[in-house]
Scaffold this motif. Structure first.
Motif, mmCIF file in Angstrom:
data_model
loop_
_atom_site.group_PDB
_atom_site.id
_atom_site.type_symbol
_atom_site.label_atom_id
_atom_site.label_comp_id
_atom_site.label_asym_id
_atom_site.label_seq_id
_atom_site.Cartn_x
_atom_site.Cartn_y
_atom_site.Cartn_z
ATOM 1 N N MET A 240 0.819 -1.206 0.000
ATOM 2 C CA MET A 240 0.000 0.000 0.000
ATOM 3 C C MET A 240 0.856 1.261 0.000
ATOM 4 S SD MET A 240 -1.480 0.147 3.929
ATOM 5 C CE MET A 240 -2.087 1.845 3.851
ATOM 6 N N ASP A 241 2.113 1.146 0.434
ATOM 7 C CA ASP A 241 3.006 2.308 0.416
ATOM 8 C C ASP A 241 3.363 2.736 -1.001
ATOM 9 O OD1 ASP A 241 3.202 2.750 3.157
ATOM 10 O OD2 ASP A 241 4.852 1.334 3.406
ATOM 11 N N THR A 242 3.260 1.820 -1.965
ATOM 12 C CA THR A 242 3.630 2.149 -3.344
ATOM 13 C C THR A 242 2.424 2.327 -4.258
ATOM 14 O OG1 THR A 242 3.945 -0.212 -3.786
ATOM 15 C CG2 THR A 242 5.890 1.052 -3.209
ATOM 16 N N VAL A 243 1.368 1.530 -4.078
ATOM 17 C CA VAL A 243 0.213 1.617 -4.979
ATOM 18 C C VAL A 243 -1.006 2.257 -4.329
ATOM 19 C CG1 VAL A 243 1.012 -0.424 -6.214
ATOM 20 C CG2 VAL A 243 -0.728 -0.672 -4.446
ATOM 21 N N GLY A 244 -0.968 2.436 -3.007
ATOM 22 C CA GLY A 244 -2.098 3.024 -2.299
ATOM 23 C C GLY A 244 -3.075 1.975 -1.801
ATOM 24 N N PRO A 245 -3.730 2.226 -0.677
ATOM 25 C CA PRO A 245 -4.647 1.225 -0.111
ATOM 26 C C PRO A 245 -5.885 0.976 -0.959
ATOM 27 C CG PRO A 245 -4.755 3.293 1.126
ATOM 28 C CD PRO A 245 -3.598 3.414 0.189
ATOM 29 N N SER A 246 -6.378 1.992 -1.652
ATOM 30 C CA SER A 246 -7.607 1.817 -2.431
ATOM 31 C C SER A 246 -7.398 0.878 -3.606
ATOM 32 C CB SER A 246 -8.124 3.170 -2.924
ATOM 33 O OG SER A 246 -8.534 3.967 -1.833
ATOM 34 N N ALA A 247 -6.216 0.935 -4.225
ATOM 35 C CA ALA A 247 -5.927 0.034 -5.348
ATOM 36 C C ALA A 247 -5.919 -1.419 -4.881
ATOM 37 C CB ALA A 247 -4.584 0.399 -5.980
ATOM 38 N N ILE A 248 -5.364 -1.658 -3.695
ATOM 39 C CA ILE A 248 -5.351 -3.030 -3.160
ATOM 40 C C ILE A 248 -6.764 -3.474 -2.833
ATOM 41 C CG2 ILE A 248 -4.563 -4.477 -1.247
ATOM 42 C CD1 ILE A 248 -2.018 -2.830 -1.191
ATOM 43 N N CYS A 264 -10.461 -12.153 5.768
ATOM 44 C CA CYS A 264 -9.857 -10.846 6.060
ATOM 45 C C CYS A 264 -8.776 -10.511 5.041
ATOM 46 C CB CYS A 264 -9.258 -10.897 7.473
ATOM 47 S SG CYS A 264 -8.456 -9.379 7.994
ATOM 48 N N LEU A 265 -8.694 -9.229 4.703
ATOM 49 C CA LEU A 265 -7.637 -8.656 3.872
ATOM 50 C C LEU A 265 -6.728 -7.831 4.779
ATOM 51 C CD1 LEU A 265 -6.264 -7.664 1.217
ATOM 52 C CD2 LEU A 265 -8.126 -6.002 1.010
ATOM 53 N N LEU A 266 -5.442 -8.133 4.759
ATOM 54 C CA LEU A 266 -4.481 -7.476 5.651
ATOM 55 C C LEU A 266 -3.531 -6.591 4.857
ATOM 56 C CD1 LEU A 266 -4.069 -10.857 7.200
ATOM 57 C CD2 LEU A 266 -4.325 -8.961 8.781
ATOM 58 N N MET A 267 -3.295 -5.386 5.388
ATOM 59 C CA MET A 267 -2.313 -4.471 4.819
ATOM 60 C C MET A 267 -1.515 -3.853 5.960
ATOM 61 S SD MET A 267 -4.507 -2.052 2.248
ATOM 62 C CE MET A 267 -6.086 -2.554 1.601
ATOM 63 N N TYR A 268 -0.326 -3.346 5.631
ATOM 64 C CA TYR A 268 0.333 -2.467 6.593
ATOM 65 C C TYR A 268 1.167 -1.433 5.856
ATOM 66 C CZ TYR A 268 5.276 -4.085 6.731
ATOM 67 O OH TYR A 268 6.590 -4.361 6.459
ATOM 68 N N SER A 269 1.414 -0.324 6.539
ATOM 69 C CA SER A 269 2.166 0.769 5.939
ATOM 70 C C SER A 269 3.357 1.117 6.817
ATOM 71 C CB SER A 269 1.279 2.015 5.772
ATOM 72 O OG SER A 269 2.055 3.104 5.298
ATOM 73 N N MET A 270 4.504 1.312 6.182
ATOM 74 C CA MET A 270 5.711 1.764 6.879
ATOM 75 C C MET A 270 5.955 3.258 6.684
ATOM 76 S SD MET A 270 8.214 -1.343 5.634
ATOM 77 C CE MET A 270 9.676 -0.560 6.304
ATOM 78 N N ASN A 271 5.466 3.808 5.562
ATOM 79 C CA ASN A 271 5.912 5.140 5.143
ATOM 80 C C ASN A 271 4.836 6.216 5.143
ATOM 81 O OD1 ASN A 271 8.433 3.907 4.580
ATOM 82 N ND2 ASN A 271 7.717 3.306 2.555
ATOM 83 N N TRP A 272 3.598 5.881 5.540
ATOM 84 C CA TRP A 272 2.510 6.852 5.485
ATOM 85 C C TRP A 272 2.820 8.115 6.278
ATOM 86 C CZ3 TRP A 272 0.054 8.859 9.694
ATOM 87 C CH2 TRP A 272 0.345 8.237 10.924
ATOM 88 N N ALA A 273 3.541 7.984 7.397
ATOM 89 C CA ALA A 273 3.742 9.114 8.309
ATOM 90 C C ALA A 273 4.527 10.251 7.670
ATOM 91 C CB ALA A 273 4.454 8.630 9.574
#
Length: 402
Positions: A240-248, A264-273
């Motif tokens: 999601m950090d590269t393509v965005g959460p909505s695309a996933i 369940c669909l799982l995502m996490y972000s390292m770089n959003w902040a």
């Protein structure tokens, strides 16, 4: 597991859409009931073809009951992943599987469609670009162009949960000061447990090497005869950090198994902040940084006015400021600005407000998931902050069918 006691007889389809190495697959399979009797389907994908073919080599070794003992196989896989050099016998074992895979009839110059069967219970199949070939055992961590795939500071110490490593240390009564030795035995234990399970489970494994957003379309082509493939879990790493959460959400939200209320669909972000004002405490100015630093020192046991023999560890405070920063408001803003709510409504999914699988941030538990700052003990803080080195801004998301 969320499915509870019924899981042992339930057929499960699990997708690791951006797997990287096998860590999450290993930990997930090891989390199934010991007496699991259902049909387990694993879909494993990684965009980088050399990572994907390496996973095939390692999985073949882990699944093959005719090879060395479980203990020896686990050690070979561990060293293939993390050691600078293999012993002669280890290198020979790895190379034999590389040669076996590379010698297979590909059928097409454009698609490497390979298959291995391990007894009557396990089937491994992969679809990779036609030019993909497993590198020699000395080059499993290099790309096909000779590029070193890891960062210079990469370490298995940051890849495995140090709190779990410490539990293994205590169980085996190992010396606390030898962390890398303890890590070796922890990873080996996880690999041995994985081997025992996959060799007795009813298992089908499918591996791919393509864009995470394209994979659902390829699965549609595969399933023309069997019907649409859906999953009980879809794990997407931090893509999601590269393509965005909505695309996933658009690609994988429709893939959730709606017959399973726990899917369940799982995502996490390292770089959003770094992309949202207030995402990290340093962006809020000197006063906020100083107040947060005071919280860190207080947590570490350094009280105002205390007489000290030496200066407090300033590095521990500055590198762990994020542990005491409330990221909830700014992360909610990040999700709004990326159209997550609209995507959820359009796709018939919703974000879980109460997580069931992972806490939404490092340093809190499932029971106190909504805490504005970390809730772990000082000892747990040491293991996590000084060994795993999180930014403390990482956020984890779970989505379910609405």
């Amino acid at each position: 597991m969320n499915e509870g006691s019924t899981a042992k007889d339930q057929d499960l389809s699990l997708c690791f859409a951006a797997s990287g190495d096998l860590r999450n697959i290993i930990k997930t399979v090891n989390g199934l009931p010991q007496d699991y009797r259902g049909q387990l389907k694993l879909v494993i994908n990684d965009f980088h073809s050399q990572v994907a073919i390496r996973n095939v080599v390692l999985l073949c070794m882990l699944l093959d009951q005719s090879g060395p003992s479980e203990e020896l196989t686990a050690e070979v896989v561990l060293h293939a992943l993390y050691s600078a050099k293999l012993t002669t016998s280890q290198a020979s074992f790895v190379q034999s599987w590389i040669d076996r895979i590379n010698s297979m009839d590909r059928g097409s110059p454009y698609l490497f469609d390979g298959q291995m069967e391990f007894g009557s219970r396990c089937d491994l199949r992969w679809w990779f670009p036609g030019e993909v070939a497993a590198q020699a055992h000395k080059k499993l961590l290099y790309s096909e162009d000779g590029e070193w795939l890891l960062k210079d500071n990469a370490s298995p110490a940051t890849a495995w949960d140090p709190l779990e490593v410490n539990k293994t240390r205590q169980k085996l009564k190992l010396p606390e000061e030898d962390y890398m030795g303890n890590l070796f035995f922890h990873i080996k234990h996880e690999l041995v447990e994985f081997i025992k399970r996959v060799r007795r489970f009813n298992l089908k494994v499918f591996l791919f090497s393509m864009d995470l957003l394209v994979l659902p379309e390829f699965l549609d082509i595969m399933s023309k005869e069997t019907g649409k493939i859906t999953f009980d879990r879809v794990e997407t790493s931090n893509v999601m950090d590269t393509v965005g959460p909505s695309a996933i959400l658009s690609s994988w939200g429709p893939r959730l198994n709606r017959d399973n209320p726990h899917s369940c669909l799982l995502m996490y972000s390292m770089n959003w902040a770094m992309r949202i004002p207030g995402g990290h405490v340093e962006s809020l100015g000197r006063d906020k940084v100083e107040k947060t630093m005071a919280q860190v020192f207080d947590y570490l046991g350094f009280k105002r006015g205390m007489k000290l023999d030496k200066v407090p560890p300033l590095g521990q405070a500055t590198t762990n400021l994020g542990a005491f920063h409330d990221t909830r408001p700014s992360f909610a803003r990040y999700l709004r600005e990326n159209g997550v709510q609209e995507a959820c409504r359009a796709l018939g999914v919703r974000e879980r407000k109460v997580p069931r699988i992972l806490p939404p941030r490092i340093g809190v538990g499932l029971k106190d998931f909504d805490s504005p700052k970390i809730t772990i003990t000082l000892e747990q803080f040491y293991w996590t902050g000084c060994i795993q080195y999180p930014t403390w801004h990482e956020r984890f998301l779970e989505f379910e069918a609405a």
